[in-house]
Design a protein around this motif. Structure first.
Motif, mmCIF file in Angstrom:
data_model
loop_
_atom_site.group_PDB
_atom_site.id
_atom_site.type_symbol
_atom_site.label_atom_id
_atom_site.label_comp_id
_atom_site.label_asym_id
_atom_site.label_seq_id
_atom_site.Cartn_x
_atom_site.Cartn_y
_atom_site.Cartn_z
ATOM 1 N N PHE A 172 0.837 -1.197 0.000
ATOM 2 C CA PHE A 172 0.000 0.000 0.000
ATOM 3 C C PHE A 172 0.874 1.248 0.000
ATOM 4 C CE2 PHE A 172 -2.379 -3.320 2.193
ATOM 5 C CZ PHE A 172 -3.615 -3.261 1.570
ATOM 6 N N LEU A 173 0.292 2.335 -0.508
ATOM 7 C CA LEU A 173 0.866 3.664 -0.383
ATOM 8 C C LEU A 173 -0.154 4.553 0.313
ATOM 9 C CD1 LEU A 173 2.674 4.415 -3.782
ATOM 10 C CD2 LEU A 173 3.737 4.402 -1.515
ATOM 11 N N ASN A 174 0.267 5.188 1.387
ATOM 12 C CA ASN A 174 -0.576 6.147 2.096
ATOM 13 C C ASN A 174 -0.138 7.551 1.702
ATOM 14 O OD1 ASN A 174 -1.946 4.124 3.347
ATOM 15 N ND2 ASN A 174 -0.924 4.315 5.317
ATOM 16 N N ALA A 175 -0.963 8.229 0.919
ATOM 17 C CA ALA A 175 -0.625 9.551 0.390
ATOM 18 C C ALA A 175 -1.294 10.636 1.222
ATOM 19 C CB ALA A 175 -1.057 9.663 -1.066
ATOM 20 N N THR A 176 -0.536 11.651 1.584
ATOM 21 C CA THR A 176 -1.064 12.779 2.340
ATOM 22 C C THR A 176 -1.700 13.786 1.396
ATOM 23 O OG1 THR A 176 0.689 12.494 3.980
ATOM 24 C CG2 THR A 176 -0.513 14.578 4.022
ATOM 25 N N CYS A 177 -2.925 14.189 1.706
ATOM 26 C CA CYS A 177 -3.658 15.156 0.887
ATOM 27 C C CYS A 177 -4.090 16.333 1.751
ATOM 28 C CB CYS A 177 -4.888 14.516 0.242
ATOM 29 S SG CYS A 177 -4.505 13.153 -0.894
ATOM 30 N N GLU A 178 -3.942 17.523 1.223
ATOM 31 C CA GLU A 178 -4.360 18.752 1.912
ATOM 32 C C GLU A 178 -5.707 19.160 1.329
ATOM 33 O OE1 GLU A 178 -3.625 21.179 5.002
ATOM 34 O OE2 GLU A 178 -1.969 19.975 4.200
ATOM 35 N N VAL A 179 -6.783 18.779 2.012
ATOM 36 C CA VAL A 179 -8.149 18.997 1.519
ATOM 37 C C VAL A 179 -8.712 20.271 2.138
ATOM 38 C CG1 VAL A 179 -10.463 18.015 1.366
ATOM 39 C CG2 VAL A 179 -8.466 16.515 1.278
ATOM 40 N N PRO A 180 -9.262 21.171 1.344
ATOM 41 C CA PRO A 180 -9.828 22.401 1.909
ATOM 42 C C PRO A 180 -11.059 22.111 2.759
ATOM 43 C CG PRO A 180 -10.361 22.234 -0.424
ATOM 44 C CD PRO A 180 -9.396 21.124 -0.124
ATOM 45 N N GLU A 181 -11.231 22.896 3.811
ATOM 46 C CA GLU A 181 -12.380 22.738 4.694
ATOM 47 C C GLU A 181 -13.504 23.664 4.249
ATOM 48 O OE1 GLU A 181 -11.311 23.379 8.750
ATOM 49 O OE2 GLU A 181 -9.381 22.368 8.530
ATOM 50 N N ALA A 182 -14.728 23.206 4.496
ATOM 51 C CA ALA A 182 -15.877 24.066 4.244
ATOM 52 C C ALA A 182 -15.970 25.119 5.354
ATOM 53 C CB ALA A 182 -17.155 23.226 4.200
ATOM 54 N N GLU A 183 -16.606 26.224 5.061
ATOM 55 C CA GLU A 183 -16.762 27.273 6.065
ATOM 56 C C GLU A 183 -17.639 26.772 7.211
ATOM 57 O OE1 GLU A 183 -18.317 31.919 6.365
ATOM 58 O OE2 GLU A 183 -18.304 30.838 4.449
ATOM 59 N N LEU A 184 -17.170 26.980 8.435
ATOM 60 C CA LEU A 184 -17.880 26.476 9.606
ATOM 61 C C LEU A 184 -19.213 27.192 9.783
ATOM 62 C CD1 LEU A 184 -17.666 24.603 12.120
ATOM 63 C CD2 LEU A 184 -16.761 26.580 13.353
ATOM 64 N N ASN A 185 -20.263 26.422 10.026
ATOM 65 C CA ASN A 185 -21.584 26.966 10.307
ATOM 66 C C ASN A 185 -21.591 27.519 11.731
ATOM 67 O OD1 ASN A 185 -24.276 27.580 10.573
ATOM 68 N ND2 ASN A 185 -24.984 25.447 10.597
ATOM 69 N N THR A 186 -21.516 28.831 11.864
ATOM 70 C CA THR A 186 -21.438 29.459 13.190
ATOM 71 C C THR A 186 -22.810 29.790 13.762
ATOM 72 O OG1 THR A 186 -21.189 31.635 12.135
ATOM 73 C CG2 THR A 186 -19.162 30.439 12.717
ATOM 74 N N ASP A 187 -23.867 29.476 13.036
ATOM 75 C CA ASP A 187 -25.215 29.777 13.520
ATOM 76 C C ASP A 187 -26.129 28.567 13.306
ATOM 77 O OD1 ASP A 187 -27.307 31.214 14.597
ATOM 78 O OD2 ASP A 187 -27.869 32.133 12.689
ATOM 79 N N PRO A 188 -25.831 27.419 13.990
ATOM 80 C CA PRO A 188 -26.684 26.243 13.822
ATOM 81 C C PRO A 188 -28.059 26.469 14.434
ATOM 82 C CG PRO A 188 -25.113 25.882 15.590
ATOM 83 C CD PRO A 188 -24.740 27.190 14.948
#
Length: 412
Positions: A172-188
């Protein structure tokens, strides 16, 4: 945020032999460097490199980058060991386990993972092949397989090192990926409370119960089969035991992924946050009878919590951790707390107001209410840590404050 994408390599017999020789050489060099570090007391990367770099290259035929990664892997292992010793994860300094770990150099298995950077490994994602350095030279056109989703993630977000590892004869190869995060919902608009358990893996405050009876039956069957194979101890029994290695863990991981994906999707769809219990240290706090210990030890609540946390972070869903004390004994209607309220594992009946509900569903509603209370107080966006010297029993009552549980989008 960082995600690890695992792809399976499909080497030919000749390519597999080259990969095996490479992994063996790197780990032997790392073990030798570890002995030098232990004897000389030099466990910093650049200082240890001065003592071992040239000899590691000459003795094991490593390239420049491979030698540096082997040495750095050694230093990282000692850093991890120091952290575990300091945190008390290996017992007190007077314990035998502590002295054993601290009194000998770190050793690496022959198939331990080895990091490869972009100078040693290049990806051809459209052709689903990689070009990788080995001790026998550069190996090109090494095929791999992955799901379409993983291939898309690799193509868009792969960044940094990849780890080569061999597990049960597979590469196996474990590849590191830098995935962008969605904007946090600050008003649930509200929170979706999740009660984690053994009989019912996850129960939501909406009343949805994800039962684990089938998984528990499989675990009991696998445990019995392992016991029989260990007692038989013949070559064929050992071969069967090796073949079934990690089967139970893979099944539990797959179920946890599916549950986490469903929970996060429901919270995202309805504009809610997710409320979880802070179960840190629960194994040390709870005492069980011998027949229950194996079931409790195989409870993968931490893995499920991590899956929910990182999937929620990727989707921008806030996660709040609450104090678990008395969530199973508190009435979600009137707030009355009584040990006798919990009639059995499955049923809850309030002794004060007469409210009756499924026990885990009642607990999940209490979790939701505590999370909403904390959110309105304006808690910080950090994951909670169990305070030292406060590891009381599971039923010990504690006041719910911002220090007990904080809003989180935890790291992986």
């Amino acid at each position: 945020m960082k995600l690890v994408v695992q792809v399976k390599l499909l080497p030919t017999p000749i390519q597999g032999a080259a990969l095996e020789a490479t992994l063996l050489a790197c780990n032997e060099a790392a073990t030798w460097a570890s002995q030098i570090a232990f004897e000389k007391g030099v466990k910093q990367n650049f200082a240890l490199r001065k003592l071992t770099y040239h000899q590691a290259k000459a003795r094991w035929g490593l390239g420049a980058q491979a030698a540096q990664h082997a040495i750095k892997k050694t230093c990282d292992a000692y850093a991890t060991l120091r952290a575990n010793l300091k945190a008390g994860n290996l017992g007190s300094p007077a314990s035998r386990r502590y002295r054993t770990a601290a009194g000998k150099p770190v050793a690496f298995r022959h198939d331990s993972a080895q990091p490869f950077d972009d100078r040693m490994l290049s990806w051809q994602i459209t052709e689903q092949t990689v070009s990788i350095w080995t001790t026998g030279g550069r190996m090109k056109h090494l095929a791999f397989t992955a799901s379409p989703e993983h291939l898309a993630t690799l193509a868009l977000y792969r960044k940094g090192e990849s780890d080569l590892l061999c597990r049960d004869g597979m590469w196996f190869l474990n590849a590191t990926c830098e995935v962008p995060e969605a904007e946090l919902n600050t008003d649930p608009v509200d929170f979706l409370g999740i009660d984690l358990g053994i009989v019912n893996i996850a129960t939501t405050s909406d009343g949805e119960i994800m039962a684990g009876r089938e998984l528990n039956r499989i675990r009991v069957r696998e445990r019995g089969l392992r016991t029989k194979l260990q007692k038989k101890n013949t070559p064929s029994a050992r071969r069967r035991a090796r073949k079934r290695r990690r089967k139970e863990a893979r099944r539990a991981k797959d179920i946890n992924h599916k549950i986490a994906k469903h929970v996060v999707a429901e919270a995202e769809r309805t504009g809610r946050g997710i409320a979880l219990e802070d179960l840190t240290g629960i194994r040390e706090r709870v005492r069980l009878r011998k027949p229950q210990r194996a079931t409790h030890s195989s409870w993968s609540f931490a893995q499920l919590g991590q899956f929910i946390a990182y999937k929620a972070r990727r989707a921008g869903v806030p996660v709040v951790y609450v104090d678990p004390a008395n969530t199973s004994r508190t009435c979600s209607e009137c707030g009355h707390i009584d040990k006798a309220n919990r009639v059995s594992q499955a049923f809850f009946a309030c002794r004060f107001c007469g409210f009756v509900d499924q026990a885990d569903r009642n607990g999940s509603r209490n979790i939701r209410a505590r999370a909403w209370q904390l959110w309105r107080r304006g808690v910080e966006s950090t994951a909670p840590a169990l305070p030292p010297r406060q590891r009381g029993g599971a039923g010990r009552k504690r006041s719910i404050t911002a220090s007990d549980a904080r809003c989180a989008s935890p790291a992986l």
